[in-house]
Design a protein around this motif. Structure first.
Motif, PDB file in Angstrom:
ATOM      1  N   THR A   7       0.834  -1.331   0.197  1.00 52.94           N
ATOM      2  CA  THR A   7       0.238   0.092   0.493  1.00 52.94           C
ATOM      3  C   THR A   7       1.010   1.289   0.125  1.00 52.94           C
ATOM      4  O   THR A   7       0.075   2.070  -0.112  1.00 52.94           O
ATOM      5  N   ARG A   8       2.084   1.149   0.072  1.00 50.42           N
ATOM      6  CA  ARG A   8       3.284   2.478  -0.146  1.00 50.42           C
ATOM      7  C   ARG A   8       2.677   3.341   1.306  1.00 50.42           C
ATOM      8  O   ARG A   8       2.639   4.137   1.359  1.00 50.42           O
ATOM      9  N   ALA A   9       2.628   2.564   1.874  1.00 51.33           N
ATOM     10  CA  ALA A   9       2.452   3.656   3.220  1.00 51.33           C
ATOM     11  C   ALA A   9       3.588   3.379   4.149  1.00 51.33           C
ATOM     12  O   ALA A   9       4.483   3.253   4.075  1.00 51.33           O
ATOM     13  N   PHE A  10       3.287   3.784   5.405  1.00 49.58           N
ATOM     14  CA  PHE A  10       4.315   4.179   6.334  1.00 49.58           C
ATOM     15  C   PHE A  10       4.548   3.501   7.670  1.00 49.58           C
ATOM     16  O   PHE A  10       3.386   3.592   8.522  1.00 49.58           O
ATOM     17  N   GLY A  11       5.190   2.352   7.992  1.00 51.85           N
ATOM     18  CA  GLY A  11       5.264   1.710   8.551  1.00 51.85           C
ATOM     19  C   GLY A  11       6.290   1.699  10.046  1.00 51.85           C
ATOM     20  O   GLY A  11       7.071   2.297   9.789  1.00 51.85           O
ATOM     21  N   VAL A  12       6.020   2.152  11.632  1.00 54.28           N
ATOM     22  CA  VAL A  12       7.063   2.233  12.497  1.00 54.28           C
ATOM     23  C   VAL A  12       6.493   0.804  13.162  1.00 54.28           C
ATOM     24  O   VAL A  12       5.377   0.594  13.771  1.00 54.28           O
ATOM     25  N   CYS A  49       6.686  10.533   0.334  1.00 55.25           N
ATOM     26  CA  CYS A  49       6.306   9.699   0.776  1.00 55.25           C
ATOM     27  C   CYS A  49       4.799   8.588   0.348  1.00 55.25           C
ATOM     28  O   CYS A  49       4.814   7.751   0.598  1.00 55.25           O
ATOM     29  N   SER A  50       4.254   9.676  -0.599  1.00 51.66           N
ATOM     30  CA  SER A  50       3.384   8.399  -1.057  1.00 51.66           C
ATOM     31  C   SER A  50       3.365   7.736  -2.444  1.00 51.66           C
ATOM     32  O   SER A  50       3.139   6.571  -3.481  1.00 51.66           O
ATOM     33  N   ILE A  51       5.079   7.712  -2.619  1.00 50.59           N
ATOM     34  CA  ILE A  51       5.266   7.490  -4.024  1.00 50.59           C
ATOM     35  C   ILE A  51       6.190   5.729  -3.170  1.00 50.59           C
ATOM     36  O   ILE A  51       6.325   4.869  -3.584  1.00 50.59           O
ATOM     37  N   CYS A  52       6.551   5.774  -1.385  1.00 47.17           N
ATOM     38  CA  CYS A  52       7.164   4.893  -1.191  1.00 47.17           C
ATOM     39  C   CYS A  52       7.103   3.544  -0.013  1.00 47.17           C
ATOM     40  O   CYS A  52       6.216   4.308   0.532  1.00 47.17           O
TER      41      CYS A  52
END
Length: 157
Positions: free
Chosen positions: A43-48, A147-150
């Motif tokens: 989903t090309r999200a941001f995960g921590v 951020c939106s493409i990675c």
């Protein structure tokens, strides 16, 4: 003195960093983490991802990276606990095969162009992994226009 491996009848050193991915123990927790990492990449999200030291975050990242389709994903792995924006661009551009520009603004534009080439021409999703991101300033992530493409994966102890 007998080596501990021989004493305990082990065939290798346990908990070594070079254990082949297919030999790693799979638990319900590791399967759950693997599923979440895959979701972030898809989903090309941001995960921590957080956990105490020694709980297997880096090992999970290694297994996850190994299982990604190299035709669809490009992993950009950085292990730096005090990453700065300039070092971020330097590390990722090197991983993509570019000689980074000296000035941060120039490197940022170069990084954005490199990602555009990767996503538009090569049809790959960049998966940026920053392992041990404990002291990395928020400005490394807050100011990123990509951020939106990675897919972004940070591990924090």
């Amino acid at each position: 003195m007998i080596p501990f491996e021989a004493f305990f009848g082990l065939t290798g050193t346990p908990f070594a960093r070079d254990i082949p991915v297919d030999k790693l123990l799979e638990t319900a927790s590791s399967k759950e983490l693997h599923g979440r990492l895959n979701h972030v990449a898809r989903t090309r999200a941001f995960g921590v991802f957080t956990g105490d030291a020694g709980t297997g975050k880096t090992t999970a990242i290694r297994k996850f990276s190994h299982g990604l389709d190299i035709n669809c994903y490009q992993v950009l792995y950085i292990s730096d606990s005090a990453l700065t924006p300039r070092n971020f661009y330097w590390e990722t551009l090197h991983a993509l095969g570019y000689q980074p520009r000296f000035y941060r603004g120039d490197a940022k534009r170069q990084f954005q162009k490199a990602l555009a080439i990767l996503t538009d021409n090569e049809k790959k999703t960049p998966v940026v992994i920053v392992d041990e991101a404990i002291s990395s300033p928020a400005r490394c992530w807050r100011r990123s226009d990509s951020c939106s493409i990675c897919a972004w994966i940070l591990t924090v102890p």
